[in-house]
Design a protein around this motif. Structure first.
Motif, short mmCIF file in Angstrom:
data_model
loop_
_atom_site.label_atom_id
_atom_site.label_comp_id
_atom_site.label_asym_id
_atom_site.label_seq_id
_atom_site.Cartn_x
_atom_site.Cartn_y
_atom_site.Cartn_z
N THR A 198 2.33 1.77 -3.44
CA THR A 198 1.39 2.11 -4.27
C THR A 198 0.86 3.55 -4.29
OG1 THR A 198 0.48 -0.30 -4.64
CG2 THR A 198 -0.90 1.46 -5.31
N TYR A 199 0.88 3.97 -2.97
CA TYR A 199 0.11 5.18 -2.75
C TYR A 199 1.59 6.01 -3.25
CZ TYR A 199 -1.63 9.42 -0.35
OH TYR A 199 -2.05 10.38 0.05
N SER A 200 2.76 5.97 -2.86
CA SER A 200 3.86 6.73 -3.33
C SER A 200 3.92 6.63 -4.74
CB SER A 200 5.30 6.24 -2.41
OG SER A 200 4.92 6.14 -1.08
N TYR A 201 3.75 5.75 -5.30
CA TYR A 201 3.83 5.47 -6.74
C TYR A 201 2.87 6.61 -7.44
CZ TYR A 201 4.19 3.93 -11.62
OH TYR A 201 4.37 3.82 -13.01
N LYS A 202 1.58 6.68 -7.11
CA LYS A 202 0.41 7.36 -7.63
C LYS A 202 0.67 8.75 -7.39
CE LYS A 202 -2.96 3.54 -7.74
NZ LYS A 202 -4.27 3.19 -7.14
N HIS A 203 1.22 9.09 -6.01
CA HIS A 203 1.09 10.45 -5.78
C HIS A 203 2.40 11.19 -5.87
CE1 HIS A 203 -2.49 9.11 -3.70
NE2 HIS A 203 -2.83 10.07 -3.93
N ASN A 253 8.03 6.28 -14.51
CA ASN A 253 7.53 5.12 -14.55
C ASN A 253 8.56 4.03 -13.58
OD1 ASN A 253 5.77 2.80 -15.29
ND2 ASN A 253 7.19 2.00 -17.17
N THR A 280 6.08 10.92 0.69
CA THR A 280 4.73 10.30 1.14
C THR A 280 4.78 10.37 2.58
OG1 THR A 280 4.10 9.02 -0.82
CG2 THR A 280 3.10 8.26 1.21
N TYR A 321 0.72 -1.14 0.21
CA TYR A 321 0.09 -0.06 -0.02
C TYR A 321 1.09 1.34 0.11
CZ TYR A 321 -3.29 3.43 1.60
OH TYR A 321 -4.17 4.65 1.60
N LYS A 350 4.87 7.99 -11.74
CA LYS A 350 4.17 7.87 -13.09
C LYS A 350 5.12 8.44 -14.33
CE LYS A 350 -0.54 7.55 -11.45
NZ LYS A 350 -2.05 8.57 -11.30
N ASP A 399 10.15 9.68 -3.48
CA ASP A 399 8.70 9.53 -3.68
C ASP A 399 8.07 9.09 -2.41
OD1 ASP A 399 8.26 10.32 -6.29
OD2 ASP A 399 8.54 8.29 -6.98
#
Length: 135
Positions: free
Chosen positions: A54-59, A66, A76, A51, A63, A72
């Protein structure tokens, strides 16, 4: 073993149970560890790390590049209230030169603060002497 499927090849958890057991036993309050508790702790840890990633990648900038980067994760931990307890574990990276400058500035500010306190003490003594002379 609860952590293996019937085929024995695929694991239900990715983290090594032996390491988790060592970490759990390092607590003085823990004398024995139930196999189910060990498995659940491993699975919960795995889901938490997933989690966080994923959260760190999305925010984060993940992205765009990639990829998930340390910055990141540290961003977070600093910005998201849910993960703020990790801020000491995932501090923002700074260059050594910037850190040394920060230390020098804190040292100067500390000396200035001490000088101000000494000046205030001298002024208090002067006022007390003036009052004694005026009496």
């Amino acid at each position: 073993m609860a952590a293996r499927l019937s085929g024995g090849e695929n694991r239900l958890v990715s983290l090594p149970l032996s390491r988790i057991r060592v970490i759990m036993k390092s607590s003085p309050e823990v004398s024995s560890i139930n196999q189910d508790a060990l498995f659940l702790t491993a699975k919960a840890t795995e889901l938490f790390v997933q989690y966080l990633a994923t959260y760190s990648y999305k925010h984060g900038r993940g992205k765009e590049k990639n990829a998930l980067t340390y910055s990141d994760l540290s961003h977070t931990a600093e910005e998201c209230e849910t993960f703020q307890f990790l801020a000491d574990i995932l501090p923002k990276k700074i260059l050594a030169s910037k850190y040394l400058k920060m230390l020098e500035k804190e040292k100067r500010d500390g000396e200035v603060g001490e000088d101000d306190e000494e000046d205030e003490e001298e002024e208090d003594e002067d006022e007390a002497v003036d009052e004694d002379v005026g009496s």
